[in-house]
Scaffold this motif. Structure first.
Motif, short mmCIF file in Angstrom:
data_model
loop_
_atom_site.label_atom_id
_atom_site.label_comp_id
_atom_site.label_asym_id
_atom_site.label_seq_id
_atom_site.Cartn_x
_atom_site.Cartn_y
_atom_site.Cartn_z
N ARG A 98 19.29 -39.46 0.28
CA ARG A 98 19.43 -39.60 -1.17
C ARG A 98 20.78 -39.08 -1.67
O ARG A 98 21.38 -39.64 -2.58
CB ARG A 98 18.28 -38.83 -1.86
CG ARG A 98 18.15 -39.12 -3.36
CD ARG A 98 16.99 -38.35 -3.94
NE ARG A 98 15.73 -38.73 -3.33
CZ ARG A 98 14.99 -39.77 -3.76
NH1 ARG A 98 15.39 -40.48 -4.81
NH2 ARG A 98 13.85 -40.06 -3.17
N THR A 125 24.50 -42.95 -1.84
CA THR A 125 23.27 -43.72 -2.07
C THR A 125 22.93 -43.77 -3.55
O THR A 125 22.57 -44.83 -4.09
CB THR A 125 22.11 -43.08 -1.28
OG1 THR A 125 22.47 -42.99 0.10
CG2 THR A 125 20.85 -43.90 -1.41
N GLN A 126 23.04 -42.64 -4.24
CA GLN A 126 22.73 -42.61 -5.67
C GLN A 126 23.66 -43.52 -6.46
O GLN A 126 23.26 -44.18 -7.42
CB GLN A 126 22.81 -41.18 -6.20
CG GLN A 126 21.76 -40.23 -5.64
CD GLN A 126 21.90 -38.81 -6.16
OE1 GLN A 126 22.95 -38.44 -6.71
NE2 GLN A 126 20.86 -38.00 -5.99
N VAL A 129 22.58 -47.15 -5.91
CA VAL A 129 21.37 -47.44 -6.69
C VAL A 129 21.74 -47.68 -8.15
O VAL A 129 21.19 -48.58 -8.82
CB VAL A 129 20.37 -46.28 -6.56
CG1 VAL A 129 19.21 -46.46 -7.53
CG2 VAL A 129 19.85 -46.19 -5.13
N LYS A 130 22.69 -46.93 -8.65
CA LYS A 130 23.13 -47.12 -10.04
C LYS A 130 23.80 -48.48 -10.22
O LYS A 130 23.60 -49.15 -11.25
CB LYS A 130 24.08 -45.99 -10.42
CG LYS A 130 24.50 -45.99 -11.87
CD LYS A 130 25.39 -44.79 -12.19
CE LYS A 130 25.82 -44.80 -13.65
NZ LYS A 130 26.70 -43.63 -13.97
N GLN A 133 21.31 -51.42 -10.50
CA GLN A 133 20.50 -51.53 -11.71
C GLN A 133 20.94 -52.70 -12.58
O GLN A 133 20.14 -53.23 -13.36
CB GLN A 133 20.58 -50.22 -12.51
CG GLN A 133 19.86 -49.06 -11.86
CD GLN A 133 20.01 -47.76 -12.64
OE1 GLN A 133 20.74 -47.70 -13.64
NE2 GLN A 133 19.32 -46.71 -12.19
#
Length: 247
Positions: A98, A125-126, A129-130, A133
């Motif tokens: 993560r 990773t974060q 993921v952003k 979106q």
């Protein structure tokens, strides 16, 4: 008339025929000799056929001309036609801790623990993921031309761009025991996303696995396009491998 006179009358014409002959009129047309007649007929026939062959178009030359024209057109079309890209289906997995870096893995068989391509990206990773979106993620990996014509999957280091922004680098990695263990854990998963629980002394791993269309454009370009399972307007994710132009 005595018998001797009668015999003399009938026998003398047979023994001494009369010299007067009756001339039978013949037609005025003179016959040709057989040899000269045949020569003239053959000459006439040959001349007739020669005239016919001159009048008729030369079928062999026209056929040869048309075939050569067709061959020229086909060869020209073959030369000018652009090469068609090669397409195949592969399995792509994005995973990582993560708070760690993103890994991108390509497999031709999900049961195999030997990746076709394994890259470690400098993007977190974060952060990925952003970016996901918004529904559109395009990762471009660019390499220099100093490595010549080696396969793109053998390039060791890439410049990393995500949605037009430069976010560092990507490096080719070899599958070690840790990577093989992760891939073996996901062998039963064809398509999906989730989390691999953390083990003692390690963090949990986030993953997203899907089918990708592998497009081999040329020796200097390849791309991987995520295929949505529901064939709808879902997540769009593409990874491009490109080599800079040679000078």
């Amino acid at each position: 008339m005595t018998k001797i006179d009668a015999l003399r009358r009938f026998l003398l014409p047979c023994i001494f025929p009369s010299t007067t002959t009756t001339t039978i009129p013949h037609p005025t047309t003179t016959k040709k000799r057989l040899s000269s007649s045949l020569i003239e007929d053959i000459t006439t026939t040959t001349t007739h056929h020669h005239r016919k062959s001159q009048d008729l178009p030369d079928s062999s030359s026209s056929t040869t001309s048309s075939s050569s024209t067709t061959d020229t057109e086909i060869s020209a079309a073959t030369i000018t036609a652009p090469p068609r890209p090669s397409k195949s289906m592969v399995i792509g997995t994005i995973f990582g801790h993560r708070k760690g870096h993103v890994w991108f893995c390509i497999q031709t068989n999900r049961l195999s623990t030997k990746p076709y391509l394994l890259l470690e990206l400098s993007i977190l990773t974060q952060q990925l993921v952003k970016e996901m979106q918004c529904g559109l993620v395009r990762i471009a990996l660019e390499s220099g031309s100093d490595l010549g014509s080696c396969p793109l999957r053998s390039v060791p280091v890439w410049s990393l761009f995500c949605n037009g922004k430069k976010l560092g680098f990507a490096a080719r990695r070899k599958g070690n025991d840790r990577i093989r263990t992760i891939l073996k854990t996901m062998q039963s998963i064809s398509v999906g996303a989730g989390v691999i629980p953390a083990k003692l002394g390690s963090e949990e791993i986030m993953y997203m696995r899907a089918n990708y269309e592998h497009v081999l454009g040329s020796i200097d370009s390849e791309s991987f396009h995520l295929i949505n399972p529901d064939e709808g307007s879902g997540q769009e994710l593409c990874v491009f491998l490109m080599r800079s132009s040679r000078r």
